[in-house]
Motif scaffolding. Structure first.
Motif, PDB file in Angstrom:
ATOM      1  N   UNK A 233       0.844  -1.214   0.000  1.00 47.34           N
ATOM      2  CA  UNK A 233       0.000   0.000   0.000  1.00 47.34           C
ATOM      3  C   UNK A 233       0.873   1.257   0.000  1.00 47.34           C
ATOM      4  N   UNK A 234       1.915   1.251  -0.806  1.00 46.29           N
ATOM      5  CA  UNK A 234       2.865   2.363  -0.787  1.00 46.29           C
ATOM      6  C   UNK A 234       3.164   2.808  -2.220  1.00 46.29           C
ATOM      7  N   UNK A 235       2.103   3.143  -2.977  1.00 39.91           N
ATOM      8  CA  UNK A 235       2.335   3.446  -4.399  1.00 39.91           C
ATOM      9  C   UNK A 235       3.206   4.699  -4.568  1.00 39.91           C
ATOM     10  N   UNK A 236       3.196   5.579  -3.559  1.00 38.46           N
ATOM     11  CA  UNK A 236       3.976   6.812  -3.674  1.00 38.46           C
ATOM     12  C   UNK A 236       5.465   6.620  -3.440  1.00 38.46           C
ATOM     13  N   UNK A 237       5.872   5.457  -2.981  1.00 36.59           N
ATOM     14  CA  UNK A 237       7.304   5.241  -2.739  1.00 36.59           C
ATOM     15  C   UNK A 237       8.049   4.855  -4.015  1.00 36.59           C
ATOM     16  N   UNK A 238       7.314   4.321  -4.981  1.00 37.96           N
ATOM     17  CA  UNK A 238       7.880   3.931  -6.267  1.00 37.96           C
ATOM     18  C   UNK A 238       9.122   3.035  -6.121  1.00 37.96           C
ATOM     19  N   UNK A 239       8.928   1.903  -5.495  1.00 40.01           N
ATOM     20  CA  UNK A 239      10.003   0.909  -5.437  1.00 40.01           C
ATOM     21  C   UNK A 239       9.436  -0.429  -5.909  1.00 40.01           C
ATOM     22  N   UNK A 240      10.107  -1.022  -6.873  1.00 39.76           N
ATOM     23  CA  UNK A 240       9.695  -2.314  -7.400  1.00 39.76           C
ATOM     24  C   UNK A 240      10.926  -3.117  -7.767  1.00 39.76           C
ATOM     25  N   UNK A 241      10.743  -4.182  -8.538  1.00 40.26           N
ATOM     26  CA  UNK A 241      11.909  -4.974  -8.935  1.00 40.26           C
ATOM     27  C   UNK A 241      11.610  -5.823 -10.158  1.00 40.26           C
ATOM     28  N   UNK A 242      12.710  -6.240 -10.792  1.00 39.45           N
ATOM     29  CA  UNK A 242      12.601  -7.114 -11.958  1.00 39.45           C
ATOM     30  C   UNK A 242      13.397  -8.379 -11.668  1.00 39.45           C
ATOM     31  N   UNK A 243      12.806  -9.532 -11.964  1.00 40.52           N
ATOM     32  CA  UNK A 243      13.529 -10.802 -11.860  1.00 40.52           C
ATOM     33  C   UNK A 243      13.685 -11.360 -13.271  1.00 40.52           C
ATOM     34  N   UNK A 244      14.913 -11.722 -13.621  1.00 34.99           N
ATOM     35  CA  UNK A 244      15.173 -12.317 -14.940  1.00 34.99           C
ATOM     36  C   UNK A 244      16.443 -13.154 -14.845  1.00 34.99           C
ATOM     37  N   UNK A 245      16.591 -14.094 -15.749  1.00 36.27           N
ATOM     38  CA  UNK A 245      17.792 -14.943 -15.780  1.00 36.27           C
ATOM     39  C   UNK A 245      19.046 -14.062 -15.888  1.00 36.27           C
ATOM     40  N   UNK A 246      20.216 -14.577 -15.444  1.00 35.06           N
ATOM     41  CA  UNK A 246      21.412 -13.712 -15.365  1.00 35.06           C
ATOM     42  C   UNK A 246      21.752 -12.978 -16.668  1.00 35.06           C
ATOM     43  N   UNK A 247      21.659 -13.652 -17.802  1.00 35.17           N
ATOM     44  CA  UNK A 247      22.030 -12.979 -19.063  1.00 35.17           C
ATOM     45  C   UNK A 247      21.074 -11.826 -19.360  1.00 35.17           C
ATOM     46  N   UNK A 248      19.797 -12.022 -19.071  1.00 29.10           N
ATOM     47  CA  UNK A 248      18.826 -10.947 -19.305  1.00 29.10           C
ATOM     48  C   UNK A 248      18.996  -9.842 -18.267  1.00 29.10           C
ATOM     49  N   UNK A 249      19.271 -10.235 -17.024  1.00 27.08           N
ATOM     50  CA  UNK A 249      19.476  -9.233 -15.970  1.00 27.08           C
ATOM     51  C   UNK A 249      20.690  -8.356 -16.304  1.00 27.08           C
ATOM     52  N   UNK A 250      21.734  -8.948 -16.864  1.00 23.91           N
ATOM     53  CA  UNK A 250      22.923  -8.155 -17.221  1.00 23.91           C
ATOM     54  C   UNK A 250      22.527  -7.061 -18.221  1.00 23.91           C
TER      55      UNK A 250
END
Ligand SMILES: Cc1ncc(COP(=O)(O)O)c(C=O)c1O
Length: 380
Positions: A233-250
């Motif tokens: 319930x903290x839409x104003x903080x604007x913190x999220x994340x992305x999960x992807x395999x190492x090659x895609x994350x790079x």
């Protein structure tokens, strides 16, 4: 005036309707943000980390302790095996993660497929990457994927398919069988998948969230996007994340480091602590919002709006065809001005005007607000 890079983009419908609600004093069930605060303890932790001097740049990929907490939570809640150092990047909300993933993987001239209705940031992000955007409508009856049309749309030029589950605005969710069918379609063309799962904690009626990371065939070709704004319930903080395999994350991090570089240090510390202190919190969110969904539906039972089923998210689509034959945007304006309740029309989520009279209400609101809104809506 310089030639616009996004000539079709104006002010988002969320801003337009929120502004109209404020001007007219209407109850705002339009823009998708909760009336509820983040947990008190989480707010205390942010204050504590601010005071403790955690105020300078965080590491580019995210605070290692937070990435570890995310990996632990993904394993215990969903059975996902994720390496915290090479597969998780903390972003400025889901929005940055979507933009960075698209720019990390799509070259100019390649195709990106969106499934309409789709969240409004996907199209412009793809266009800015120079992509050709193809839109495949979801079924207007249950907002499931029309696999025949998707199969026709995917070609060797299709670099990325964007999927959203649970789906804003319709509240539909994908199943493991959907992911198998998606894998069948993308594998032959080496198409990547961007799965927007910002509402992963909001899945109702005993269902389990089926995310792209659960499908081993898609694991090496998927970016999965999440948002702490929705989970806490903290839409104003604007913190999220992305999960992807190492090659895609790079590749993802190459974009992220020049887009935002890093995101709020005290908030990352606080969320990391809170995830360890209260691992049960995301699991308690679904019953909380499911009760709001049911409360709103009960209050609307006497209205002329017909409610569509909601399996996830905090949005309720309603059919207003028994009330008016106006286009949805015009109907929302009238509803706000004459009846004092703001909603969001479906058409801005679609390229082609949908052949249904549907608008979206956000039910992440206090009982009193839902009751007042429903009283007005029952009089329409
Ligand atoms: C489907 C969807 N994706 C992404 C976002 C953006 O998330 P954030 O606020 O974390 O940037 C939203 C926000 O409403 C959303 O509804």
């Amino acid at each position: 005036m310089p030639e616009s890079k996004l000539p079709r983009v104006g002010t988002t419908i969320f801003t337009v309707m929120s502004r109209l609600a404020a001007e007219t004093g209407a109850i705002n069930l339009g823009q998708g943000f909760p009336d509820f605060d983040p947990p008190e303890r989480l707010r205390e932790l942010v204050a504590r980390h601010l005071a403790a001097g955690h105020n300078q740049y965080a590491p580019m990929a995210g605070l290692p302790a937070l990435c570890e907490a995310i990996a632990e939570s993904g394993l215990s809640r969903h059975g996902w095996k994720v390496d915290s150092a090479s597969e998780i990047t903390i972003t400025a909300g889901g929005t940055e993660a979507i933009f960075a993933a698209i720019h990390a993987i799509v070259h100019a001239g390649e195709e990106v497929i969106l499934l309409d209705p789709s969240y409004d940031s996907y199209g412009p992000a793809a266009e800015l990457a120079g992509a050709r955007v193809k839109r495949v409508p979801l079924s207007l009856t249950d907002f499931g994927i029309d696999y025949g049309r998707l199969a026709e749309a995917i070609t060797p030029r299709t670099r990325l398919l964007v999927v959203n589950t649970p789906l804003n605005p319709a509240g539909a969710v994908l199943t493991p069988a959907d992911w198998e069918r998606i894998a069948d379609l993308v594998e032959p063309h080496s198409t990547f998948v961007l799965s927007d799962e910002v509402y992963e904690s909001l899945v109702y009626d005993g269902r389990r969230h089926a995310g792209v990371l659960s499908n081993p065939r898609l694991r090496e070709r998927a970016f999965a996007v999440f948002s702490f704004g929705k989970t806490y319930n903290a839409t104003g903080w604007k913190v999220g994340y992305c999960i992807a395999a190492p090659a895609l994350t790079a590749e993802f991090r190459k974009v992220h480091q020049f887009l935002t570089f890093a995101v709020s240090t005290p908030v990352q510390h606080a969320i990391s602590d809170f995830m360890r202190e209260a691992p049960e919190f995301p699991g308690e969110l679904a019953p909380f919002y499911q009760a709001r969904r049911d409360r709103f539906a009960a209050l609307m039972a006497g209205s002329r709006f017909r409610l569509r089923p909601v399996a996830g998210t905090y949005f309720q689509l309603v059919d207003y065809s028994a009330i008016a034959d106006l286009p949805d945007t015009q109907f929302c304006e009238e509803l706000t001005r004459k009846h004092g309740v703001a909603a969001i029309p479906l058409s801005p989520f679609c390229d082609e005007t949908p052949a249904a009279r549907l608008i979206r209400f956000c039910f992440a609101k206090h009982d009193r607000t839902l009751e007042d809104a429903a009283r007005k809506l029952c009089a329409v």
